[in-house]
Design a protein around this motif. Sequence first.
Motif, mmCIF file in Angstrom:
data_model
loop_
_atom_site.group_PDB
_atom_site.id
_atom_site.type_symbol
_atom_site.label_atom_id
_atom_site.label_comp_id
_atom_site.label_asym_id
_atom_site.label_seq_id
_atom_site.Cartn_x
_atom_site.Cartn_y
_atom_site.Cartn_z
ATOM 1 N N ASP A 137 0.880 -1.319 0.095
ATOM 2 C CA ASP A 137 0.100 0.097 0.037
ATOM 3 C C ASP A 137 0.906 1.015 -0.033
ATOM 4 O O ASP A 137 0.654 2.219 -0.545
ATOM 5 N N VAL A 138 1.821 1.300 0.874
ATOM 6 C CA VAL A 138 2.943 2.376 0.872
ATOM 7 C C VAL A 138 3.636 2.507 -0.333
ATOM 8 O O VAL A 138 3.694 3.749 -0.892
ATOM 9 N N ALA A 139 4.102 1.316 -0.809
ATOM 10 C CA ALA A 139 4.952 1.299 -2.050
ATOM 11 C C ALA A 139 4.354 2.045 -3.314
ATOM 12 O O ALA A 139 4.881 2.772 -4.025
ATOM 13 N N LEU A 140 2.900 1.744 -3.366
ATOM 14 C CA LEU A 140 1.905 2.132 -4.310
ATOM 15 C C LEU A 140 1.835 3.864 -4.299
ATOM 16 O O LEU A 140 1.760 4.501 -5.273
ATOM 17 N N ARG A 141 2.013 4.272 -3.038
ATOM 18 C CA ARG A 141 1.894 5.776 -2.822
ATOM 19 C C ARG A 141 3.260 6.460 -3.159
ATOM 20 O O ARG A 141 3.476 7.438 -3.776
ATOM 21 N N MET A 142 4.272 5.698 -2.992
ATOM 22 C CA MET A 142 5.764 6.084 -3.292
ATOM 23 C C MET A 142 5.830 6.271 -4.610
ATOM 24 O O MET A 142 6.321 7.019 -5.304
ATOM 25 N N ASP A 143 5.314 5.064 -5.445
ATOM 26 C CA ASP A 143 5.312 5.219 -7.102
ATOM 27 C C ASP A 143 4.170 4.799 -7.415
ATOM 28 O O ASP A 143 3.853 3.598 -7.785
ATOM 29 N N PRO A 144 3.157 5.654 -7.835
ATOM 30 C CA PRO A 144 1.849 5.374 -8.340
ATOM 31 C C PRO A 144 1.731 4.715 -9.644
ATOM 32 O O PRO A 144 0.839 4.283 -10.199
#
Length: 267
Positions: A137-144
């Motif tokens: 979830d956080v990784a997707l916010r780092m790189d959408p």
Amino acid sequence: MRSNPTAHNREREFDFRPAVYSFADECTAVAGRMLAYMGCLALLAMAAVAAFQHLELDWTPAAVAKPGWTVADRSYPAFAVRQADVAGITAAYEIQRHPAGGRKDVLRWMPAEGRPLAELELYRLGGEALEDTSVADVALRMDPSGPRETVGEGIIDSKFGPVALFGFADRRQDAKRCLGFTRNLDAENLRISGFSCQGEGLPARRAAVACMLDRLMLLTAGGEPKLAELFAHAELKRTGCASGPALSAAGSDWVTGAQNPLLRGSL
């Protein structure tokens, strides 16, 4: 004495006239009542259509308010980060609310162009189902742009306890080398997560995350005593952190070292 047929027929014709007139009057009355009845039906139909259209307009807000998160422009910030202003970077604060009571306070540090350099999200769970709290979830916010493989980047200490860090496995595609983190505090019904792309080198980036958490403070608990108690105890553990060039020089301390602390285990 013979009767006159002509006079007799006239008498019979004269006798039928009242019945004919009475029937015509009755037909006229019935037709009038039918027209009045149809007019009433038409008025009722028009009133029903108008009422139905009014109900549709009243239902529109309920249809728009589907389960999910919406931006709460009128809510007041509950958190802040004591961080010096950086030239060309704007701090943005966004509050999201869930119909079931959940609230997210999101702080972002944005350059003039491009993606955020750092983000901090504080999620207080309401009656809604708990969302994904995984690294993905956080990784997707780092790189959408899409899902990417992540690897552990060690553990740092903070005033909220140990925090595990992670980054992208394919570092060649990530020039910023951003570091993400998550910290679940179930007793206080709080999840802290985010990422930072600040600092030159891994030790400096780890120190940047530690500083972000160290400088996080509570503005208002919103009637949640456990949340206020958490930050009161956390402030007692606050150690302070360096900024600017000191971040690049950091590396000898076990908190910001590239290797995991020996007593903390691995991610």
